[in-house]
Structures are given as C-alpha cells and as structure tokens.
Scaffold this motif. Structure first.
Motif, PDB file in Angstrom:
ATOM      1  N   UNK A 192       6.288   7.153 -18.345  1.00  0.00           N
ATOM      2  CA  UNK A 192       7.304   6.332 -19.020  1.00  0.00           C
ATOM      3  C   UNK A 192       7.729   5.171 -18.127  1.00  0.00           C
ATOM      4  N   UNK A 193       7.879   5.452 -16.818  1.00  0.00           N
ATOM      5  CA  UNK A 193       8.313   4.414 -15.881  1.00  0.00           C
ATOM      6  C   UNK A 193       7.224   3.366 -15.640  1.00  0.00           C
ATOM      7  N   UNK A 194       5.965   3.736 -15.892  1.00  0.00           N
ATOM      8  CA  UNK A 194       4.877   2.770 -15.746  1.00  0.00           C
ATOM      9  C   UNK A 194       4.770   1.878 -16.975  1.00  0.00           C
ATOM     10  N   UNK A 195       5.227   2.385 -18.140  1.00  0.00           N
ATOM     11  CA  UNK A 195       5.088   1.620 -19.389  1.00  0.00           C
ATOM     12  C   UNK A 195       6.094   0.473 -19.447  1.00  0.00           C
ATOM     13  N   UNK A 196       7.377   0.792 -19.303  1.00  0.00           N
ATOM     14  CA  UNK A 196       8.418  -0.170 -19.672  1.00  0.00           C
ATOM     15  C   UNK A 196       8.401  -1.477 -18.861  1.00  0.00           C
ATOM     16  N   UNK A 197       8.198  -1.444 -17.524  1.00  0.00           N
ATOM     17  CA  UNK A 197       8.252  -2.743 -16.830  1.00  0.00           C
ATOM     18  C   UNK A 197       7.114  -3.694 -17.201  1.00  0.00           C
ATOM     19  N   UNK A 198       5.974  -3.163 -17.689  1.00  0.00           N
ATOM     20  CA  UNK A 198       4.839  -4.039 -17.993  1.00  0.00           C
ATOM     21  C   UNK A 198       4.682  -4.280 -19.491  1.00  0.00           C
ATOM     22  N   UNK A 199       5.642  -3.763 -20.285  1.00  0.00           N
ATOM     23  CA  UNK A 199       5.511  -3.863 -21.740  1.00  0.00           C
ATOM     24  C   UNK A 199       5.710  -5.306 -22.230  1.00  0.00           C
ATOM     25  N   UNK A 200       6.713  -5.972 -21.696  1.00  0.00           N
ATOM     26  CA  UNK A 200       7.090  -7.280 -22.222  1.00  0.00           C
ATOM     27  C   UNK A 200       6.068  -8.368 -21.867  1.00  0.00           C
ATOM     28  N   UNK A 201       5.465  -8.263 -20.667  1.00  0.00           N
ATOM     29  CA  UNK A 201       4.516  -9.286 -20.241  1.00  0.00           C
ATOM     30  C   UNK A 201       5.227 -10.545 -19.780  1.00  0.00           C
ATOM     31  N   UNK A 202       4.437 -11.496 -19.267  1.00  0.00           N
ATOM     32  CA  UNK A 202       5.073 -12.688 -18.682  1.00  0.00           C
ATOM     33  C   UNK A 202       4.736 -13.947 -19.466  1.00  0.00           C
ATOM     34  N   UNK A 203       4.197 -13.783 -20.688  1.00  0.00           N
ATOM     35  CA  UNK A 203       3.755 -14.961 -21.445  1.00  0.00           C
ATOM     36  C   UNK A 203       4.606 -15.203 -22.687  1.00  0.00           C
ATOM     37  N   UNK A 262       0.795  -1.223   0.000  1.00  0.00           N
ATOM     38  CA  UNK A 262       0.000   0.000   0.000  1.00  0.00           C
ATOM     39  C   UNK A 262       0.827   1.270   0.000  1.00  0.00           C
ATOM     40  N   UNK A 263       1.927   1.291   0.749  1.00  0.00           N
ATOM     41  CA  UNK A 263       2.726   2.511   0.872  1.00  0.00           C
ATOM     42  C   UNK A 263       3.254   2.971  -0.484  1.00  0.00           C
ATOM     43  N   UNK A 264       3.762   2.004  -1.271  1.00  0.00           N
ATOM     44  CA  UNK A 264       4.300   2.370  -2.580  1.00  0.00           C
ATOM     45  C   UNK A 264       3.194   2.875  -3.503  1.00  0.00           C
ATOM     46  N   UNK A 265       2.005   2.291  -3.378  1.00  0.00           N
ATOM     47  CA  UNK A 265       0.879   2.728  -4.211  1.00  0.00           C
ATOM     48  C   UNK A 265       0.488   4.158  -3.853  1.00  0.00           C
ATOM     49  N   UNK A 266       0.455   4.457  -2.541  1.00  0.00           N
ATOM     50  CA  UNK A 266       0.093   5.804  -2.105  1.00  0.00           C
ATOM     51  C   UNK A 266       1.144   6.819  -2.545  1.00  0.00           C
ATOM     52  N   UNK A 308      14.336  -4.741  -8.380  1.00  0.00           N
ATOM     53  CA  UNK A 308      13.549  -4.201  -7.271  1.00  0.00           C
ATOM     54  C   UNK A 308      12.082  -4.536  -7.449  1.00  0.00           C
ATOM     55  N   UNK A 309      11.382  -4.760  -6.347  1.00  0.00           N
ATOM     56  CA  UNK A 309       9.984  -5.169  -6.443  1.00  0.00           C
ATOM     57  C   UNK A 309       9.042  -3.997  -6.704  1.00  0.00           C
ATOM     58  N   UNK A 354      13.837   3.645 -19.471  1.00  0.00           N
ATOM     59  CA  UNK A 354      14.930   2.670 -19.410  1.00  0.00           C
ATOM     60  C   UNK A 354      15.312   2.399 -17.956  1.00  0.00           C
ATOM     61  N   UNK A 355      15.356   3.459 -17.142  1.00  0.00           N
ATOM     62  CA  UNK A 355      15.721   3.296 -15.730  1.00  0.00           C
ATOM     63  C   UNK A 355      14.713   2.389 -15.018  1.00  0.00           C
ATOM     64  N   UNK A 356      13.420   2.612 -15.257  1.00  0.00           N
ATOM     65  CA  UNK A 356      12.388   1.801 -14.592  1.00  0.00           C
ATOM     66  C   UNK A 356      12.494   0.347 -15.047  1.00  0.00           C
ATOM     67  N   UNK A 357      12.773   0.152 -16.340  1.00  0.00           N
ATOM     68  CA  UNK A 357      12.874  -1.199 -16.897  1.00  0.00           C
ATOM     69  C   UNK A 357      14.054  -1.949 -16.259  1.00  0.00           C
ATOM     70  N   UNK A 358      15.189  -1.246 -16.103  1.00  0.00           N
ATOM     71  CA  UNK A 358      16.359  -1.871 -15.476  1.00  0.00           C
ATOM     72  C   UNK A 358      16.102  -2.129 -13.997  1.00  0.00           C
ATOM     73  N   UNK A 359      15.559  -1.127 -13.281  1.00  0.00           N
ATOM     74  CA  UNK A 359      15.306  -1.267 -11.846  1.00  0.00           C
ATOM     75  C   UNK A 359      14.322  -2.395 -11.568  1.00  0.00           C
ATOM     76  N   UNK A 360      13.340  -2.567 -12.492  1.00  0.00           N
ATOM     77  CA  UNK A 360      12.304  -3.580 -12.269  1.00  0.00           C
ATOM     78  C   UNK A 360      12.876  -4.994 -12.294  1.00  0.00           C
ATOM     79  N   UNK A 361      14.089  -5.140 -12.845  1.00  0.00           N
ATOM     80  CA  UNK A 361      14.700  -6.474 -12.871  1.00  0.00           C
ATOM     81  C   UNK A 361      15.175  -6.888 -11.483  1.00  0.00           C
TER      82      UNK A 361
END
Lengths: 207, 101
Positions: free
Chosen positions: B49-60, A55-59, A185-186, A176-183
């Motif tokens: 932009x940060x909301x798009x990229x992590x969910x673009x690829x999908x898990x399937x 919840x905290x991250x969503x808020x 960080x949760x 790009x930063x979010x895509x890399x971090x998402x690998x």
C-alpha cells in the motif's frame, strides 16, 4: 505449476522494462533476478532507484519485504525433510509461489520443492532477459507512461491479500501515511515508515 | 534518469538480506511470539500500500486519469486476483483515457 509460471512471466517482463526505464543496464537488470530473485523487492528497488533513493533505504525496504520468508522457511522445514546442503539450495530459491505449491499440494519431498523452485527461477530469469532486451528499445518509455506500471503492479499484488476488514484498514492507513510522508520526506523513508507502522498497527488491532 | 551509482553494493546487500531471511527460517528451529507472527502477516499489506500511493499521481499532471485507471485495475484485481490481467487492464485503461482527454 503452469498457472504459476503464467503469473510470474508477465511480472518479470514488467520488472525488466521498469528496470531498464530506471536506468539499469541489461546486466544489472539480470543480476537482480539471478542474485536476489524476489519479484516485489526487485520492482520496488528499481522504482526507488529511478527516484534516486540511496542504497541503504533500498536494502531496508528489501529486508522488510522479504523478511516474511523466515516464516515460509520455518513452515517448510517442518513439513519437508532436508539435509543441510538441501536447506542452503532450497533457501536460495525460496519464493512465495514455490512455498505455496510445496505446502498446499506438494509431495512434501525435497525433489518436489526443488522442481517447483528451479522451474520458477528459470521462467523468472528467461523472461527478465526478454524484458531487459525489449525494454531498452521502447522509444521514450516515460511518455508512454511506463511508470504507471509500478503502482498498478503493487495494486495487483496487494488486493488479493485483503481478506479481512483489518487487512483493508491497515492498507488504507499505510497508503495514506506513505502519501502524506512522501510530500515531506525523500525516497524510501515513507515506504519504510508507513510499512513498519502499518504492520505494527495490524498486529495491535488483532491482539 | 540518473544512473544508480551504488548499484552493485546495493544489489549484494539485497542478496544478503533476502537469502539471510530465507535461510534463517530453514535453519533455525524456533517459534515466533504471536505478536510478531501477526506483524509479519501485515508487512506485505502495509508495504505494498505504501509503495502504491506516492507513485499513483505521477509527475505529468495526469493524476485524474491515473486514479481512474488504477480504480478499474483495483476492481479487476478484486474480482479475478489475476496479476497480469490487472496490470494489462490498468495500462489499457490509462492509455485509452489519455487518448480521450
């Protein structure tokens, strides 16, 4: 106002279907539209809910997405005379669309602002209800690829904001930063981290 | 998918930060330093932009067709700036490409 309602309705529909797909009940889906009434924050919240983010991250993400309303309020308060009570009501229903219409072609009176706001609120909430009812009966929404609506909806929100080269640069860096971090960080952390640092970068680049 | 256990506290906190932002601007008379005005301009750009990229690829394992469909949707968004049309084209392209591949 008509084009605005036509733009808001499909977005509310997409939000509601995504929310039901994320495991929210009809009441919860509607509650976000009634209480929070902020499209992009609602869509991002249900996207994060579906990934099991806390919840905290969503808020915090909601705050980051909606803090721009401070600007709208300051601008609107300067051009439209309002009593204290009118400010309370006006603030509750304030959205990008209502602000845009009120400042751009409005009569610059509180009744006009309120009319724009209330009509958008009604369209948003009625369409949410329709989407919440329909979204619950879509068979196996995951196989349909409903989760793909999420990035596409944010793409549709992002692209019209990209007017200058620096806007494109900030979007690319944050993406790009979010895509890399998402690998590593949760959940919501990559969005918050990339969002804040991208905006800081933009402000620094335009100094 | 797991049901969000903390829905109501989260929902009320979202209400608080959203209404708080909306009300602050209307009640407080102040001028923000120009650096923070520009920061606020870039917030939606960076967050979207940060909301798009992590969910673009999908898990399937459909990354390829999702990237292609999103690219087409991006072009539609750029040419028309139309939210619903962009989403519709993106989804239609995704479903069509899925049928083909």
């Amino acid at each position: 106002m008509m084009p605005l309602w036509l733009g808001v309705a499909p977005f509310a529909l997409a939000y509601a279907v995504l929310a039901r797909n994320a495991g929210l009940s009809i009441v919860e889906t509607q509650a976000l539209s009634l209480l929070v009434f902020a499209g992009s924050a609602q869509v991002s919240a249900v996207g994060l809910f579906s990934r099991g983010v806390g919840g905290l991250e969503i808020v915090l993400t909601t705050f980051l997405l909606n803090v721009r309303h401070v600007l709208y309020g300051m601008s609107l308060g300067r051009v439209v005379p309002m009593t204290r009570r009118e400010r309370l009501i006006g603030a509750y229903l304030l959205t990008d669309e209502a602000y845009g219409v009120s400042v751009a072609r409005g009569a610059r009176s509180f009744p006009f602002v309120l009319g724009a706001e209330v009509s958008l609120f009604l369209v948003w909430n009625v369409t949410t209800l329709v989407g919440a009812l329909v979204g619950g009966v879509i068979p196996d929404p995951e196989r349909l690829g409903v989760d793909f609506v999420f990035p596409v909806a944010f793409l549709a929100l992002l692209v019209p904001l990209l007017r200058l080269k620096v806007d494109v640069a900030v979007a690319l860096v944050a993406g790009v930063a979010a895509w890399l971090l998402a690998k590593w960080l949760p959940g919501g952390v990559p969005v918050l981290g990339a969002g804040v640092s991208g905006a800081l970068l933009g402000a620094w680049l335009t100094r | 998918m797991a049901h969000p256990v903390s829905f109501w506290p989260t929902c009320l906190a979202m209400l608080a930060v959203t209404f708080g932002s909306r009300l602050t601007g209307l009640l407080v008379r102040m001028r923000l330093p120009s650096y923070w005005l520009r920061f606020l301009h870039f917030v939606p750009i960076a967050v979207f932009a940060a909301l798009i990229t992590p969910s673009l690829e999908g898990s399937r394992g459909e990354g390829g067709i999702r990237f292609a469909a999103a690219g087409l949707a991006g072009v539609v968004a750029w040419r028309t700036r139309h939210l619903a049309l962009t989403i519709a084209v993106g989804l239609a392209a995704f479903w069509l490409l899925r049928l083909v591949y």
